[in-house]
Scaffold this motif. Sequence first.
Motif, mmCIF file in Angstrom:
data_model
loop_
_atom_site.group_PDB
_atom_site.id
_atom_site.type_symbol
_atom_site.label_atom_id
_atom_site.label_comp_id
_atom_site.label_asym_id
_atom_site.label_seq_id
_atom_site.Cartn_x
_atom_site.Cartn_y
_atom_site.Cartn_z
ATOM 1 N N ARG A 279 -10.059 5.588 6.302
ATOM 2 C CA ARG A 279 -10.455 4.917 5.063
ATOM 3 C C ARG A 279 -9.333 4.008 4.609
ATOM 4 O O ARG A 279 -8.153 4.277 4.848
ATOM 5 N N ARG A 280 -9.702 2.909 3.956
ATOM 6 C CA ARG A 280 -8.694 1.995 3.421
ATOM 7 C C ARG A 280 -8.198 2.571 2.112
ATOM 8 O O ARG A 280 -8.984 2.893 1.227
ATOM 9 N N VAL A 281 -6.885 2.733 2.009
ATOM 10 C CA VAL A 281 -6.329 3.323 0.798
ATOM 11 C C VAL A 281 -5.698 2.285 -0.125
ATOM 12 O O VAL A 281 -5.527 2.552 -1.312
ATOM 13 N N ARG A 282 -5.346 1.117 0.411
ATOM 14 C CA ARG A 282 -4.851 0.049 -0.451
ATOM 15 C C ARG A 282 -4.895 -1.278 0.270
ATOM 16 O O ARG A 282 -4.956 -1.331 1.493
ATOM 17 N N ARG A 283 -4.867 -2.344 -0.509
ATOM 18 C CA ARG A 283 -4.865 -3.712 0.010
ATOM 19 C C ARG A 283 -3.817 -4.488 -0.771
ATOM 20 O O ARG A 283 -3.717 -4.334 -1.985
ATOM 21 N N TYR A 284 -3.052 -5.313 -0.079
ATOM 22 C CA TYR A 284 -1.941 -6.006 -0.736
ATOM 23 C C TYR A 284 -1.581 -7.276 0.011
ATOM 24 O O TYR A 284 -1.961 -7.460 1.176
#
Length: 147
Positions: free
Chosen positions: A129-134
Motif C-alpha cells: 500500500r502507498r503510505v505517502r507521496r512527496y
Amino acid sequence: MSNTKNTEESQDSQESQDSREGQDSQEARTSRTPRRTAPRKRPESDSDTTESTTERKKPKPMQVLRQAREQLAELTGMEAESVSSFEQTSEGWVLEVEVLELERVPDTMSLMASYQVELDPDGDLTGYRRVRRYERGRADARRPGGR
C-alpha cells in the motif's frame, strides 16, 4: 510469465519429492525404530519434513529485498528507487520502498511515493500500500528519524 515458471518449479519439485519419498520410506524401515509420540499439530510424513528442511531454506535478507523490489515493480509498473525500511516480523517481512511515480523537470519536483510492502517468510509478496507521496526535493518534517 512468472506463473509458468512457478508451475514448472512445482512440477519439478513434485517429481523430486516422489523419488525421495521412496528412498526415505526405505531408509526409515531399515534405520529407524518406530517411536510413539503425541500427535503433531500438522500431519506430515517423514519425507515431507525432510523436504521442507532441505528445499525450503529460509531466504537471506538480500534475496528477500530483491524479490520484493521485483514483485512490486511487476504489480505497479514502477521501478523501486530505494528501500528505506526493511524488517523481519513474526509473519514474514515488511519493507518500505521508494518509487518514482511522476517524473518532472527539474528532477527535484518529481513525485515520489513510499510503499509499505509485506512479504511472507519465503519472500513472496502478500500485500502493499502507498503510505505517502512527496516531491523528491522536499524534506519530510512530519516523520522524524525516517519513520
